[in-house]
Design a protein around this motif. Structure first.
Motif, short mmCIF file in Angstrom:
data_model
loop_
_atom_site.label_atom_id
_atom_site.label_comp_id
_atom_site.label_asym_id
_atom_site.label_seq_id
_atom_site.Cartn_x
_atom_site.Cartn_y
_atom_site.Cartn_z
N ARG A 60 -28.38 -1.17 -7.89
CA ARG A 60 -29.48 -2.31 -7.48
C ARG A 60 -28.78 -3.13 -6.23
N GLY A 61 -27.59 -3.74 -6.67
CA GLY A 61 -26.70 -4.60 -5.68
C GLY A 61 -26.14 -5.63 -6.53
N CYS A 62 -25.54 -6.60 -6.10
CA CYS A 62 -24.77 -7.67 -6.74
C CYS A 62 -25.56 -8.22 -7.51
N VAL A 118 -22.11 -7.62 1.57
CA VAL A 118 -21.51 -6.80 2.53
C VAL A 118 -21.40 -5.28 1.90
N HIS A 119 -20.52 -5.29 0.69
CA HIS A 119 -20.08 -4.19 0.06
C HIS A 119 -20.30 -4.52 -1.35
N LEU A 120 -20.29 -3.59 -2.34
CA LEU A 120 -20.26 -3.65 -3.64
C LEU A 120 -19.28 -2.92 -4.26
N ARG A 121 -18.83 -3.93 -5.34
CA ARG A 121 -17.63 -3.27 -6.33
C ARG A 121 -18.23 -3.48 -7.74
N MET A 122 -17.58 -2.32 -8.40
CA MET A 122 -18.05 -2.31 -10.05
C MET A 122 -16.59 -2.49 -10.78
N CYS A 123 -16.67 -3.55 -11.72
CA CYS A 123 -15.59 -3.77 -12.68
C CYS A 123 -15.47 -2.53 -13.49
N GLU A 159 -19.63 1.77 -3.12
CA GLU A 159 -20.19 2.63 -2.13
C GLU A 159 -20.53 3.94 -2.13
N PRO A 160 -21.72 4.48 -1.42
CA PRO A 160 -21.88 5.90 -1.42
C PRO A 160 -20.58 6.59 -0.81
N GLY A 161 -20.10 7.51 -1.83
CA GLY A 161 -18.99 8.46 -1.17
C GLY A 161 -17.65 7.71 -1.07
N GLU A 162 -17.52 6.67 -1.59
CA GLU A 162 -16.26 5.96 -1.78
C GLU A 162 -15.62 6.12 -3.35
N GLN A 163 -14.41 6.52 -3.60
CA GLN A 163 -13.98 6.74 -4.92
C GLN A 163 -12.79 5.71 -5.23
N TRP A 164 -12.32 5.12 -4.33
CA TRP A 164 -11.13 4.16 -4.42
C TRP A 164 -11.46 3.02 -5.31
N SER A 165 -10.39 2.66 -5.95
CA SER A 165 -10.32 1.28 -7.00
C SER A 165 -9.19 0.39 -6.35
#
Length: 92
Positions: free
Chosen positions: A21-23, A34-39, A72-78
């Motif tokens: 949904r978002g931050c 701007v961009h989202l990150r997941m713990c 972010e869609p399509g991104e796999q990095w941590s």
């Protein structure tokens, strides 16, 4: 700066929630991101350090959860906030 993340043993959550949904904190206060990150310790979704409130890194510091992945869609990095290094988990 370390060349590798030394906190891989803290990873508990690797799959993004559906939908993202978002931050979580920005949604609660009417903020923007701007961009989202997941713990990867608890699954909390926060905004990146390019966002005004920098909720993902604030969560990493206060909860002592060192690793977040891109939501972010399509991104796999941590990213490991402690070792200051990006990496891609081998899911194979």
């Amino acid at each position: 700066m370390s060349a590798t993340c030394t906190h891989l043993d803290t990873i508990q959550v690797t799959e993004l929630p559906t939908p993202v949904r978002g931050c979580e904190e920005c949604l609660a206060i009417g903020g923007r991101w701007v961009h989202l990150r997941m713990c990867e310790s608890c699954g909390r979704v926060g905004c990146c350090d390019s966002s005004p409130n920098r909720h993902a890194s604030a969560h990493a510091r206060t909860a002592q959860h060192p690793i977040a992945r891109s939501a972010e869609p399509g991104e796999q990095w941590s990213w490991c906030y402690v070792d200051n290094v990006a990496f891609v988990l081998d899911q194979g």
